[in-house]
Design a protein around this motif. Structure first.
Motif, short mmCIF file in Angstrom:
data_model
loop_
_atom_site.label_atom_id
_atom_site.label_comp_id
_atom_site.label_asym_id
_atom_site.label_seq_id
_atom_site.Cartn_x
_atom_site.Cartn_y
_atom_site.Cartn_z
N ASN A 1 51.45 31.18 61.26
CA ASN A 1 51.10 31.90 59.75
C ASN A 1 52.41 32.13 59.26
O ASN A 1 53.52 31.71 59.64
CB ASN A 1 50.26 33.04 60.18
N GLY A 2 52.16 33.26 58.30
CA GLY A 2 53.47 33.53 57.49
C GLY A 2 54.29 34.82 58.00
O GLY A 2 55.07 35.18 57.45
N SER A 3 54.01 35.00 59.24
CA SER A 3 54.41 36.23 59.88
C SER A 3 56.13 35.78 59.99
O SER A 3 56.39 34.72 60.29
CB SER A 3 53.94 36.93 61.00
N LEU B 1 57.24 31.97 61.46
CA LEU B 1 57.95 31.27 60.36
C LEU B 1 59.39 30.86 61.00
O LEU B 1 59.84 29.86 60.74
CB LEU B 1 58.08 32.13 59.01
N GLN B 2 59.81 31.86 61.48
CA GLN B 2 61.43 31.52 62.19
C GLN B 2 61.08 30.48 63.22
O GLN B 2 61.92 29.33 63.40
CB GLN B 2 61.88 32.76 62.94
N LYS B 3 60.11 30.48 63.97
CA LYS B 3 59.67 29.46 65.17
C LYS B 3 59.58 28.26 64.34
O LYS B 3 60.04 27.11 64.95
CB LYS B 3 58.70 29.97 66.06
N GLN C 1 63.05 19.95 51.86
CA GLN C 1 62.23 20.18 53.11
C GLN C 1 62.16 21.56 53.61
O GLN C 1 61.18 21.73 54.02
CB GLN C 1 62.87 18.88 54.04
N LEU C 2 63.19 22.04 53.49
CA LEU C 2 63.37 23.52 53.91
C LEU C 2 62.36 24.40 53.06
O LEU C 2 61.46 25.16 53.56
CB LEU C 2 64.98 24.03 53.87
N TYR D 1 55.13 26.63 52.50
CA TYR D 1 53.63 26.29 53.15
C TYR D 1 53.26 27.37 53.81
O TYR D 1 52.06 27.98 53.87
CB TYR D 1 53.83 24.98 53.96
N TYR D 2 54.10 28.08 54.84
CA TYR D 2 53.58 29.21 55.65
C TYR D 2 53.89 30.44 55.16
O TYR D 2 53.02 31.71 55.56
CB TYR D 2 54.52 29.04 56.79
N LYS D 3 54.71 30.79 54.04
CA LYS D 3 54.88 32.10 53.63
C LYS D 3 53.64 32.60 52.69
O LYS D 3 52.86 31.99 52.31
CB LYS D 3 56.27 32.44 52.77
#
Length: 168
Positions: free
Chosen positions: A60-62, A66-68, A147-148, A154-156
């Motif tokens: 998810n957006g945590s 997101l870092q992972k 891409q980044l 997508y996740y935030k």
């Protein structure tokens, strides 16, 4: 309870079991194997898409997730991409001397939907990317940044804003 074995299909074994024993010749099995090849290809695409969908749903957006995800996608070996929350600055406050109550300062130039004067540059978090990813070729750099940003967007969470910074 997970059902990982539900989607495992061995097509050639199923084909052999369905055939009568007198038709189980190598040429017949090879011929029918060629006929079911499009079905096997669709099955393999389904398995890849299923695994991708499970990966996307499990993240998810945590910040840690997101870092992972960013490290899995771009820097899987050294995992140097990290995310930090932006240091918040104190809002400018006005005080009424008589009532001694705090009153916030309103400026119409600021966005009415989002009060961004309380954050640095309006960003909620900063994504730190190693300088090695900054390619001197503009096309490759733009491709990497697209891409980044696509992964981050997508996740935030929708209302969150971010900044990308290059680190040494």
């Amino acid at each position: 309870m997970t059902f990982n074995n539900v989607y495992i299909v061995q097509h050639l074994n199923a084909l052999r079991l369905v055939l009568p024993t007198f038709l189980r010749k190598p040429k017949m099995i090879a011929y029918l194997g060629g006929l079911i090849k499009p079905s096997v290809t669709n099955y393999e695409k389904f398995i890849v898409d299923k695994d991708d969908a499970i990966y996307r749903v499990s993240h998810n957006g945590s910040v840690t997730r997101l870092q992972k995800v960013l490290n899995d996608k771009f820097d899987n070996a050294q995992r140097r991409i990290y995310i930090l929350n932006v240091q918040r600055r104190d809002a400018v406050r006005l005080y009424n001397e008589n009532a001694e109550k705090e009153v916030g300062l309103y400026t119409p130039a600021k966005n009415a939907l989002r009060s961004s004067f309380n954050t640095a540059d309006g960003a909620d978090f900063t994504v730190h990317i190693p300088i090695e990813f900054q390619n001197p070729n503009n096309l490759l750099l733009n491709k990497f940044l697209i891409q980044l940003r696509a992964q981050i967007d997508y996740y935030k969470l929708f209302a969150k804003q971010y900044r990308i910074e290059w680190i040494e």
